[in-house]
Design a protein around this motif. Structure first.
Motif, PDB file in Angstrom:
ATOM      1  N   SER A 118       0.812  -1.219   0.000  1.00  0.00           N
ATOM      2  CA  SER A 118       0.000   0.000   0.000  1.00  0.00           C
ATOM      3  C   SER A 118       0.846   1.270   0.000  1.00  0.00           C
ATOM      4  CB  SER A 118      -0.915   0.015   1.233  1.00  0.00           C
ATOM      5  OG  SER A 118      -0.145  -0.054   2.427  1.00  0.00           O
ATOM      6  N   TRP A 119       2.154   1.127   0.140  1.00  0.00           N
ATOM      7  CA  TRP A 119       3.026   2.305   0.138  1.00  0.00           C
ATOM      8  C   TRP A 119       3.035   2.957  -1.250  1.00  0.00           C
ATOM      9  CZ3 TRP A 119       7.982   0.543   3.284  1.00  0.00           C
ATOM     10  CH2 TRP A 119       7.687   0.631   4.644  1.00  0.00           C
ATOM     11  N   PRO A 120       3.487   4.222  -1.344  1.00  0.00           N
ATOM     12  CA  PRO A 120       3.519   4.907  -2.647  1.00  0.00           C
ATOM     13  C   PRO A 120       4.288   4.107  -3.701  1.00  0.00           C
ATOM     14  CG  PRO A 120       3.962   6.456  -0.879  1.00  0.00           C
ATOM     15  CD  PRO A 120       3.948   5.097  -0.250  1.00  0.00           C
ATOM     16  N   ALA A 121       3.869   4.221  -4.926  1.00  0.00           N
ATOM     17  CA  ALA A 121       4.496   3.466  -6.018  1.00  0.00           C
ATOM     18  C   ALA A 121       5.982   3.770  -6.139  1.00  0.00           C
ATOM     19  CB  ALA A 121       3.780   3.773  -7.339  1.00  0.00           C
ATOM     20  N   GLU A 122       6.364   5.047  -5.939  1.00  0.00           N
ATOM     21  CA  GLU A 122       7.785   5.408  -6.053  1.00  0.00           C
ATOM     22  C   GLU A 122       8.613   4.753  -4.947  1.00  0.00           C
ATOM     23  OE1 GLU A 122       9.091   7.083  -8.694  1.00  0.00           O
ATOM     24  OE2 GLU A 122       7.048   6.909  -9.464  1.00  0.00           O
ATOM     25  N   THR A 123       8.021   4.616  -3.779  1.00  0.00           N
ATOM     26  CA  THR A 123       8.699   3.907  -2.687  1.00  0.00           C
ATOM     27  C   THR A 123       8.907   2.445  -3.062  1.00  0.00           C
ATOM     28  OG1 THR A 123       7.798   5.340  -0.962  1.00  0.00           O
ATOM     29  CG2 THR A 123       8.476   3.138  -0.287  1.00  0.00           C
ATOM     30  N   LEU A 124       7.878   1.829  -3.602  1.00  0.00           N
ATOM     31  CA  LEU A 124       7.967   0.422  -3.979  1.00  0.00           C
ATOM     32  C   LEU A 124       8.982   0.210  -5.104  1.00  0.00           C
ATOM     33  CD1 LEU A 124       4.175  -0.516  -3.862  1.00  0.00           C
ATOM     34  CD2 LEU A 124       5.923  -0.940  -2.116  1.00  0.00           C
ATOM     35  N   LYS A 125       9.064   1.164  -6.021  1.00  0.00           N
ATOM     36  CA  LYS A 125      10.084   1.071  -7.077  1.00  0.00           C
ATOM     37  C   LYS A 125      11.487   1.140  -6.470  1.00  0.00           C
ATOM     38  CE  LYS A 125       7.321   3.296 -10.716  1.00  0.00           C
ATOM     39  NZ  LYS A 125       7.226   4.505 -11.591  1.00  0.00           N
ATOM     40  N   ALA A 126      11.664   2.046  -5.516  1.00  0.00           N
ATOM     41  CA  ALA A 126      12.965   2.172  -4.852  1.00  0.00           C
ATOM     42  C   ALA A 126      13.322   0.867  -4.139  1.00  0.00           C
ATOM     43  CB  ALA A 126      12.944   3.336  -3.861  1.00  0.00           C
ATOM     44  N   GLN A 127      12.340   0.284  -3.450  1.00  0.00           N
ATOM     45  CA  GLN A 127      12.576  -0.986  -2.766  1.00  0.00           C
ATOM     46  C   GLN A 127      12.917  -2.092  -3.768  1.00  0.00           C
ATOM     47  OE1 GLN A 127      12.197  -2.173   0.962  1.00  0.00           O
ATOM     48  NE2 GLN A 127      13.650  -3.251  -0.342  1.00  0.00           N
ATOM     49  N   ALA A 128      12.245  -2.102  -4.904  1.00  0.00           N
ATOM     50  CA  ALA A 128      12.512  -3.118  -5.923  1.00  0.00           C
ATOM     51  C   ALA A 128      13.945  -3.033  -6.423  1.00  0.00           C
ATOM     52  CB  ALA A 128      11.529  -2.975  -7.083  1.00  0.00           C
ATOM     53  N   GLY A 135      34.008   1.370   5.692  1.00  0.00           N
ATOM     54  CA  GLY A 135      32.934   2.115   5.052  1.00  0.00           C
ATOM     55  C   GLY A 135      32.901   1.979   3.549  1.00  0.00           C
ATOM     56  N   LYS A 136      31.880   2.564   2.976  1.00  0.00           N
ATOM     57  CA  LYS A 136      31.730   2.719   1.536  1.00  0.00           C
ATOM     58  C   LYS A 136      31.304   4.159   1.299  1.00  0.00           C
ATOM     59  CE  LYS A 136      32.338  -1.568   0.032  1.00  0.00           C
ATOM     60  NZ  LYS A 136      33.417  -1.952  -0.923  1.00  0.00           N
ATOM     61  N   ASP A 137      31.740   4.718   0.200  1.00  0.00           N
ATOM     62  CA  ASP A 137      31.414   6.117  -0.087  1.00  0.00           C
ATOM     63  C   ASP A 137      29.918   6.343  -0.230  1.00  0.00           C
ATOM     64  OD1 ASP A 137      34.082   6.715  -0.023  1.00  0.00           O
ATOM     65  OD2 ASP A 137      34.364   6.677  -2.204  1.00  0.00           O
ATOM     66  N   TYR A 138      29.187   5.292  -0.519  1.00  0.00           N
ATOM     67  CA  TYR A 138      27.729   5.444  -0.696  1.00  0.00           C
ATOM     68  C   TYR A 138      26.956   5.051   0.572  1.00  0.00           C
ATOM     69  CZ  TYR A 138      28.378   0.451  -1.768  1.00  0.00           C
ATOM     70  OH  TYR A 138      28.735  -0.863  -1.726  1.00  0.00           O
ATOM     71  N   LEU A 139      27.676   4.767   1.669  1.00  0.00           N
ATOM     72  CA  LEU A 139      27.026   4.424   2.945  1.00  0.00           C
ATOM     73  C   LEU A 139      27.554   5.352   4.032  1.00  0.00           C
ATOM     74  CD1 LEU A 139      27.154   0.505   2.789  1.00  0.00           C
ATOM     75  CD2 LEU A 139      25.183   1.976   2.315  1.00  0.00           C
ATOM     76  N   VAL A 140      27.093   6.595   3.979  1.00  0.00           N
ATOM     77  CA  VAL A 140      27.596   7.629   4.887  1.00  0.00           C
ATOM     78  C   VAL A 140      26.454   8.214   5.719  1.00  0.00           C
ATOM     79  CG1 VAL A 140      29.562   8.228   3.434  1.00  0.00           C
ATOM     80  CG2 VAL A 140      27.360   9.363   3.057  1.00  0.00           C
ATOM     81  N   ALA A 141      26.829   8.923   6.776  1.00  0.00           N
ATOM     82  CA  ALA A 141      25.839   9.520   7.678  1.00  0.00           C
ATOM     83  C   ALA A 141      25.318  10.838   7.124  1.00  0.00           C
ATOM     84  CB  ALA A 141      26.472   9.753   9.051  1.00  0.00           C
ATOM     85  N   HIS A 142      23.996  11.018   7.172  1.00  0.00           N
ATOM     86  CA  HIS A 142      23.397  12.312   6.831  1.00  0.00           C
ATOM     87  C   HIS A 142      21.998  12.384   7.431  1.00  0.00           C
ATOM     88  CE1 HIS A 142      20.851  10.438   3.702  1.00  0.00           C
ATOM     89  NE2 HIS A 142      21.928   9.789   3.312  1.00  0.00           N
ATOM     90  N   ILE A 202      15.015   8.996  -4.398  1.00  0.00           N
ATOM     91  CA  ILE A 202      15.053   8.334  -3.088  1.00  0.00           C
ATOM     92  C   ILE A 202      16.332   7.517  -2.957  1.00  0.00           C
ATOM     93  CG2 ILE A 202      13.935   6.628  -1.602  1.00  0.00           C
ATOM     94  CD1 ILE A 202      11.271   7.411  -2.949  1.00  0.00           C
ATOM     95  N   LEU A 203      16.656   6.757  -3.987  1.00  0.00           N
ATOM     96  CA  LEU A 203      17.826   5.891  -3.947  1.00  0.00           C
ATOM     97  C   LEU A 203      19.120   6.693  -3.888  1.00  0.00           C
ATOM     98  CD1 LEU A 203      16.585   3.265  -6.528  1.00  0.00           C
ATOM     99  CD2 LEU A 203      16.946   2.865  -4.088  1.00  0.00           C
ATOM    100  N   LYS A 204      19.187   7.790  -4.623  1.00  0.00           N
ATOM    101  CA  LYS A 204      20.403   8.610  -4.584  1.00  0.00           C
ATOM    102  C   LYS A 204      20.541   9.341  -3.260  1.00  0.00           C
ATOM    103  CE  LYS A 204      20.731   9.107  -9.601  1.00  0.00           C
ATOM    104  NZ  LYS A 204      20.622  10.010 -10.780  1.00  0.00           N
ATOM    105  N   PHE A 205      19.408   9.597  -2.597  1.00  0.00           N
ATOM    106  CA  PHE A 205      19.453  10.214  -1.272  1.00  0.00           C
ATOM    107  C   PHE A 205      20.055   9.244  -0.259  1.00  0.00           C
ATOM    108  CE2 PHE A 205      17.386  10.780   2.891  1.00  0.00           C
ATOM    109  CZ  PHE A 205      17.824  12.057   3.203  1.00  0.00           C
ATOM    110  N   ALA A 263      24.400   5.261  -8.920  1.00  0.00           N
ATOM    111  CA  ALA A 263      23.622   5.504 -10.138  1.00  0.00           C
ATOM    112  C   ALA A 263      22.723   4.308 -10.400  1.00  0.00           C
ATOM    113  CB  ALA A 263      24.559   5.721 -11.321  1.00  0.00           C
ATOM    114  N   VAL A 264      21.557   4.565 -10.975  1.00  0.00           N
ATOM    115  CA  VAL A 264      20.644   3.486 -11.364  1.00  0.00           C
ATOM    116  C   VAL A 264      20.957   3.110 -12.807  1.00  0.00           C
ATOM    117  CG1 VAL A 264      18.249   2.783 -11.706  1.00  0.00           C
ATOM    118  CG2 VAL A 264      18.844   4.288  -9.790  1.00  0.00           C
ATOM    119  N   GLU A 265      21.390   1.872 -13.021  1.00  0.00           N
ATOM    120  CA  GLU A 265      21.730   1.414 -14.372  1.00  0.00           C
ATOM    121  C   GLU A 265      20.892   0.195 -14.724  1.00  0.00           C
ATOM    122  OE1 GLU A 265      25.776   0.940 -15.493  1.00  0.00           O
ATOM    123  OE2 GLU A 265      26.508   2.430 -14.046  1.00  0.00           O
ATOM    124  N   GLN A 266      20.555   0.081 -16.001  1.00  0.00           N
ATOM    125  CA  GLN A 266      19.813  -1.090 -16.455  1.00  0.00           C
ATOM    126  C   GLN A 266      20.794  -2.121 -16.980  1.00  0.00           C
ATOM    127  OE1 GLN A 266      16.566  -0.416 -19.196  1.00  0.00           O
ATOM    128  NE2 GLN A 266      15.508  -2.117 -18.213  1.00  0.00           N
TER     129      GLN A 266
END
Length: 538
Positions: free
Chosen positions: A304-314, A395-402, A524-527, A533-536
Motif C-alpha cells: 500500500s506504500w507509494p508506487a515510487e517507494t515500492l520502485k525504490a525498494q525493488a 565504510g563505503k562512499d555510498y554508505l555515509v551519515a546524513h 530516493i535511492l540517490k538520497f 547511479a541506477v543502471e539497467q
C-alpha cells in the motif's frame, strides 16, 4: 535452546582461553579470561554472519574480538578474518592489504603468514609486480619458511605475465556527426539472471506437490506425478519410499510448486532442487531474479506504500540479490529465503501493485564506479542515517551519515527500554561478562550520526569498555533496536531512549515510505546511497 547453545559456545571458548593461558608466558586474570572467551565467541559468530551474507556485521564482530582479546594469536586471527571479508565479499582488497601489513608491523610472530597472504592477495588482484615483490621479500626474510615452496611456485607461474596495458587512445579525426539516441535496453544487455534461493538446509524430509488439479510435477528421469515425498537414508535420497541413485532431484511444473518442509510451506515459481548437504536436505528454489522480486518487494515493504517507494525498494532488493549472486559463486546458494538475506514467501505473498513496480524497474541495479553496490537497508534510520565505517569498522562512499528527517515521520522511529541494574548485571553475566555493582553506563565513542558506538560500564571492581551493538545492545543482552540513543539512570534502573530501528546504514524503509509521496524512486535511492547511479543491466 538458543540460550543453551550460547552457554555451550561460551564454555568452549573459555576452555580455549584456558588452554592458551597454559602455554603462555604469563597467567591471565579472571577478567582477561572472560574477555578471551568473549573474543572467541565473536569470531565464531562472525563466521556464521559471513555464511548468511552479513558481511559488514561480520567485520563488526571481528573488531569486537580484537577489542576484547588479550591474546595476540586471537587478535591476529580476527584481523585475518577481516581481511578475507574485505577482499572476498566487500570488493576492498587494498584495505585487506593494509591489514596484512599492520599484522606484519605489530605482531612479528605472525609476520611470515601475513607477508605470504599479502603476496597471494596481490596475485589474486592481478597485480603481478607487487605480488612478485612481496614473495621475493618473503623468500629473503624467511628462506626456510613454511610457505617457501608456494612462494617459489607463484613467482615461477608469474614469469612472462605483464600488467594489463590500457590501449592507446588516439584522437578522433572523423567528421562530427549527430549522436543517435541511446536505447533504454541496448542489444548487448545481459540476460536476466537466475538465483539459487535456499529454502532450507536443516530438514530430513520434504514434499513437492502441484498447485492445480490438472498440473503435474515432473523430474528429470523419475517421471511425473501429483505429489512426491523426499527423505534421507544414509547418504542417499529416498523418493516416495524408494532409494534413488541421483545425487540431486529437480522438480518442475507448468504451475507453481508447493513445497512443504518442517513447519513451513511455500508455493514457488521456477524449479525446486533437492540434494544432501551435511546429513540434511538442501532445498533450493531456482528462480528468475525478477520472479523472485515479485515475492520479496511486498514482503520487505507494504504494497500500500507509494508506487515510487515500492520502485525504490525493488531496485534496492534487486541490487542486493545481484550483489550476493556475484559474491557467492563458491557457495551452494545465492540468497536465503528469509531475513538472513531478504524475505521471500513465494507466490502467496505476491501483489499486483508490487508486480507492476518490479516490471517497471526490470533490470535496474544500483552501481557505484560501475560495480553493483551492497545495498544495505534498515527499517528506520531514526532521523539520521549511520556511517558504515563508524558502525561496522569499514565504510563505503555510498554508505555515509546524513540527516533523514522523513524517517522520523514513519513508524519505528522512536522507542524506550527500561532495565533494572540487577537485570543488566545478570544478562551480562549470562554471556560471561562480570560487572557487579554497576555505578554508571556512559558513552565513550560516538559516530557521525550521534550513535553510541562504545560504552563504558563503571562497576564496583573497576570498568569495562564494550561495543554497544555487539555486546550491551545485542540480542544476547538488551536487544536495543538501535544505538542512536540516550542513557539515563532512574533510581535502580537505566532508561534507554532511542531513535531508529536496525543498524541505520543505507536505505531507510520507513523514510522511503514518506519520501515516496513527493520524490521519484531514483531520487530516493540517490538520497540514501549518495554517489550511486541506477543502471539497467538487463
Amino acid at each position: 535452546m538458543v540460550q543453551g547453545m550460547i552457554r555451550i559456545s561460551m564454555l568452549l571458548a573459555l576452555l580455549c582461553s584456558l588452554l592458551v593461558s597454559n602455554v603462555s608466558a604469563r597467567e591471565y586474570s579472571p577478567i582477561e579470561i572472560e574477555d578471551q572467551a568473549q573474543a572467541q565467541w565473536h569470531i565464531n559468530y562472525a563466521s556464521y554472519l559471513i555464511d548468511i551474507g552479513k558481511y559488514f556485521e561480520a567485520l563488526e564482530q571481528y573488531d569486537t574480538a580484537i577489542d576484547y582479546s588479550p591474546v595476540a594469536k586471537t587478535r591476529v586471527n580476527a584481523m585475518f578474518g577481516k581481511a578475507m571479508v574485505l577482499s572476498t565479499f566487500l570488493d576492498d582488497p587494498e584495505k585487506a592489504a593494509d591489514l596484512y601489513k599492520m599484522v606484519g608491523r605489530q605482531y612479528p610472530d605472525y609476520a611470515e603468514t601475513a607477508l605470504y597472504r599479502l603476496g597471494f592477495l596481490y596475485n589474486q588482484m592481478g597485480d603481478y609486480e607487487r605480488s612478485k615483490s612481496v614473495f621475493r621479500q618473503y623468500l629473503h626474510y624467511f628462506p626456510k619458511g613454511k610457505f617457501r615452496f608456494q612462494a617459489e611456485a607463484v613467482i615461477t607461474s608469474m614469469i612472462g605475465k605483464q600488467p594489463e596495458q590500457k590501449p592507446e587512445v588516439k584522437p578522433d579525426t572523423r567528421p562530427e556527426t549527430k549522436p543517435t539516441e541511446k536505447p533504454k535496453i541496448p542489444d548487448t544487455v545481459a540476460k536476466e539472471p537466475d538465483l539459487r534461493v535456499c529454502l532450507s538446509r536443516s530438514v530430513t524430509s520434504m514434499t513437492v506437490a502441484t498447485g492445480g488439479k490438472s498440473d503435474k510435477v515432473c523430474t528429470d528421469d523419475l517421471g511425473c506425478g501429483r505429489k512426491y515425498t523426499v527423505s534421507l537414508k544414509g547418504d542417499s535420497l529416498v523418493m516416495d519410499g524408494k532409494v534413488v541413485t541421483a545425487k540431486r532431484i529437480k522438480f518442475t511444473s507448468t504451475a507453481p510448486l508447493k513445497v512443504t518442509y518442517g513447519s513451513e510451506s511455500k508455493r514457488v515459481r521456477g524449479i525446486v532442487e533437492v540434494s544432501i548437504r551435511k546429513g540434511k536436505l538442501l532445498i533450493l528454489n531456482l528462480i528468475n531474479i525478477e520472479d523472485y522480486l515479485r515475492s520479496v518487494v511486498p514482503a520487505e515493504s507494504y504494497a500500500s506504500w507509494p508506487a515510487e517507494t515500492l520502485k525504490a525498494q525493488a531496485v534496492a532488493a534487486r541490487t542486493y540479490a545481484y550483489y550476493q549472486k556475484m559474491h557467492r559463486t563458491h557457495l551452494f546458494y545465492d540468497v536465503y529465503a528469509d531475513t538472513y538475506d531478504q524475505m521471500y514467501a513465494g507466490v502467496d505473498r505476491e501483489d499486483k501493485r508490487t508486480d507492476e513496480v518490479v516490471k517497471q524497474t526490470r533490470g535496474e541495479v544500483l552501481t557505484y564506479k560501475d560495480k553493483p553496490i551492497l545495498s544495505q537497508y534498515t527499517a528506520n534510520s531514526g532521523g539520521h542515517t549511520a556511517d558504515a565505517k563508524a558502525i561496522f569498522g569499514t565504510g563505503k562512499d555510498y554508505l555515509v551519515a546524513h540527516k533523514d528527517p522523513a524517517s522520523l515521520k514513519g513508524k519505528m522511529a522512536t522507542w524506550t527500554r527500561k532495565f533494572k541494574v540487577s537485570e543488566i548485571e545478570s544478562k551480562l553475566k549470562a554471556i560471561g561478562i562480570s560487572v557487579p555493582g554497576i555505578k554508571s553506563i556512559e558513552s565513550i565513542e560516538k559516530g557521525p550520526s550521534g550513535r553510541i558506538v562504545k560504552v563504558r560500564i563503571n562497576y564496583r571492581g573497576g570498568h569495562r569498555d564494550m561495543r554497544t551493538r555487539t555486546t550491551l545492545g545485542s540480542s544476547r543482552v538488551l536487544s536495543l533496536p538501535d544505538i542512536l540513543l540516550r542513557i539515563d539512570r532512574s533510581g535502580d534502573s537505566y532508561v534507554f531512549k532511542g531513535n531508529g530501528w536496525g543498524h541505520g546504514v543505507g536505505y531507510s524503509q520507513w523514510g522511503s515510505a514518506e519520501l515516496g509521496k513527493t520524490k521519484k524512486y531514483d531520487q530516493i535511492l540517490k538520497f540514501y546511497y549518495p554517489g550511486s547511479a541506477v543502471e539497467q543491466l538487463w
